[in-house]
Design an enzyme around this catalytic site. Structure first.
Site, short mmCIF file in Angstrom:
data_model
loop_
_atom_site.label_atom_id
_atom_site.label_comp_id
_atom_site.label_asym_id
_atom_site.label_seq_id
_atom_site.Cartn_x
_atom_site.Cartn_y
_atom_site.Cartn_z
N ARG A 19 42.60 41.36 34.20
CA ARG A 19 43.75 41.14 35.06
C ARG A 19 43.29 41.24 36.51
O ARG A 19 42.14 41.58 36.79
CB ARG A 19 44.93 42.06 34.73
CG ARG A 19 44.64 43.44 34.29
CD ARG A 19 43.94 44.31 35.30
NE ARG A 19 44.67 44.37 36.56
CZ ARG A 19 44.18 44.67 37.72
NH1 ARG A 19 42.88 44.93 37.86
NH2 ARG A 19 44.91 44.71 38.81
N ALA A 21 44.31 38.83 40.15
CA ALA A 21 44.38 37.38 40.34
C ALA A 21 43.02 36.67 40.32
O ALA A 21 42.82 35.72 39.55
CB ALA A 21 45.16 37.08 41.62
N ARG A 53 49.81 33.53 32.60
CA ARG A 53 50.39 34.35 33.67
C ARG A 53 50.80 33.42 34.82
O ARG A 53 49.97 32.79 35.45
CB ARG A 53 49.38 35.40 34.15
CG ARG A 53 48.92 36.30 33.00
CD ARG A 53 48.46 37.64 33.48
NE ARG A 53 49.52 38.44 34.02
CZ ARG A 53 49.31 39.55 34.75
NH1 ARG A 53 48.09 39.93 35.03
NH2 ARG A 53 50.33 40.25 35.21
N GLN A 147 48.00 50.53 36.77
CA GLN A 147 46.71 50.00 37.24
C GLN A 147 46.10 50.91 38.31
O GLN A 147 44.88 51.02 38.41
CB GLN A 147 46.90 48.59 37.81
CG GLN A 147 47.12 47.50 36.78
CD GLN A 147 48.59 47.26 36.52
OE1 GLN A 147 49.43 48.16 36.68
NE2 GLN A 147 48.95 46.05 36.11
N ASP A 188 48.84 38.09 44.69
CA ASP A 188 48.75 37.17 43.55
C ASP A 188 49.04 35.74 43.96
O ASP A 188 48.58 34.79 43.33
CB ASP A 188 49.69 37.61 42.43
CG ASP A 188 49.10 38.82 41.73
OD1 ASP A 188 49.30 39.94 42.22
OD2 ASP A 188 48.37 38.63 40.73
N ASN A 198 52.91 40.16 45.13
CA ASN A 198 51.92 41.12 44.62
C ASN A 198 52.63 42.02 43.62
O ASN A 198 53.85 41.88 43.40
CB ASN A 198 51.30 41.92 45.78
CG ASN A 198 50.08 42.70 45.34
OD1 ASN A 198 49.17 42.17 44.69
ND2 ASN A 198 50.04 43.99 45.66
N LYS A 199 51.89 42.93 43.02
CA LYS A 199 52.42 43.80 41.97
C LYS A 199 53.75 44.43 42.37
O LYS A 199 53.93 44.86 43.50
CB LYS A 199 51.36 44.89 41.69
CG LYS A 199 51.74 45.93 40.65
CD LYS A 199 52.18 45.35 39.34
CE LYS A 199 51.15 44.46 38.70
NZ LYS A 199 51.74 43.65 37.59
O1 MRU Z 1 49.42 42.48 36.69
P1 MRU Z 1 48.11 42.59 37.39
O2 MRU Z 1 47.40 43.89 37.10
O3 MRU Z 1 47.22 41.39 37.12
O4 MRU Z 1 48.46 42.58 38.93
C1 MRU Z 1 47.42 42.61 39.86
C2 MRU Z 1 47.87 42.67 41.27
O5 MRU Z 1 49.03 42.65 41.58
C3 MRU Z 1 46.77 42.67 42.30
O6 MRU Z 1 47.19 43.34 43.45
C4 MRU Z 1 46.42 41.22 42.68
O7 MRU Z 1 46.22 40.45 41.53
C5 MRU Z 1 45.24 41.14 43.54
S1 MRU Z 1 43.73 41.57 42.67
C6 MRU Z 1 42.47 41.42 43.81
#
Ligand code: MRU
Length: 309
Positions: A19, A21, A53, A147, A188, A198-199
């Site tokens: 996981r 991006a 995704r 995470q 993302d 983003n998350k």
């Molecule tokens: O659901 P995830 O764990 O894939 O979400 C990841 C994020 O939100 C990260 O901040 C984003 O992908 C950037 S990773 C360099």
């Protein structure tokens, strides 16, 4: 996790075995190469991988660039190797450029995981933080899948940096106590106007940061920019299974029969973002013009060729 078909890679991406991006874009590119090698249908595989995704645009970006190479396994593998090398270089540039934004001795807060485990390179926002060597890092645990607690805390331990994991809900309180000097998060998908997905929980951090006058930075490669999305409203937001919220890592916390809503991402409006660090430099508001300039100057594929390294 060993994957020998695009379907196995798609499954790994869907269940977050890989996981972040940039990392899912890279995994998908290798997924196509693996599928071509076993004689499968590369275009069907690309559609399957893209459907896993919806929010991280790097996934679609990498698949589109990969399928432009054709369906030959060697060409697809060369593309994926080039993407991996490019991400390493981009992460290095982002870390160097972003670290200049963080004053010595700062206490920095971050959300989710943006380190090497999320990119295949050295990380984006976490790469910035490691390069800046702040005096302390506040690590949002990042509910519902942790995470921050599981991945960012581990990566910071490897780096030997001072950090504490905090419940997501305490970020604003830490700011109110004067314990946060800067915030750096990943992305993302960044819309053409700078609105950034983003998350889930990132938006709340940005709102609190604005209230407290704390700079809020986004760090991401240009492959996270979606010029076809004019603003954040055009970014598709993934919704995941209720069970992820109703239980904590498999242990039920809500009563049987309870329902949950599980938005995996949120959108931070551009006007809450002090700067967006990409491999080409630090973009400042108004982002529309800065993003258009950076995209126009980017090499055609955004992927390093053998001769470039
Ligand atoms: O659901 P995830 O764990 O894939 O979400 C990841 C994020 O939100 C990260 O901040 C984003 O992908 C950037 S990773 C360099």
């Amino acid at each position: 996790v060993r994957c020998t078909s695009a379907a196995e890679v798609a499954d790994a991406i869907a269940r977050l075995a890989v996981r972040g991006a940039p990392a899912i874009g890279l995994a998908a590119a290798y997924g196509l190469a693996v599928e071509a090698r076993r004689g499968g249908d590369v275009h069907a595989a690309a559609e399957l991988l893209a459907s896993t995704r919806p929010t991280a645009v790097n996934l679609r970006w990498a698949l589109d660039r990969a399928t432009e190479q054709g369906t030959d396994a060697e060409a697809l593998e060369r593309f994926a190797d080039g993407l991996a090398r490019a991400q390493l270089e981009q992460d290095k540039a982002i870390a160097r450029l972003g670290s200049e934004l963080i004053a010595p001795g700062s206490r920095v807060l971050t959300h989710c995981n943006t380190g090497a485990l999320a990119t295949g390179g050295g990380g984006t926002a976490l790469g910035v933080i490691v390069a800046a060597q702040p005096s302390h890092v506040w690590v949002d645990e990042t509910r519902p899948l942790f995470q921050g607690a599981r991945l960012t805390a581990w990566e910071l331990q490897q780096e030997g940096l001072s950090f504490e994991v905090v419940p997501d809900a305490s970020a604003a309180a830490l700011m109110a106590r004067g314990l946060v000097d800067a915030i750096v998060v990943g992305a993302d998908r960044i819309a053409a106007n700078g609105d950034t997905a983003n998350k889930i929980g990132t938006y709340g951090v940005a709102v609190a940061a604005a209230h407290h006058g704390i700079p809020f930075y986004v760090a991401a490669p240009l492959s996270s920019v979606d010029p076809a999305a004019p603003d954040g409203a055009a970014i598709p937001i993934e919704e995941r299974a209720e069970e992820e919220v109703l239980s904590a890592l498999g242990v039920p916390v809500a009563p049987p029969g309870a329902n949950a809503r599980n938005l995996a991402f949120d959108v931070t409006p551009a006007d809450l973002i002090a700067g967006i660090v990409c491999e080409a430099g630090v973009m400042r508001p108004p982002y529309g013009a800065a993003i258009a300039r950076a995209l126009a100057a980017r090499p055609e594929t955004g992927v390093l060729q053998d001769r470039d390294t």
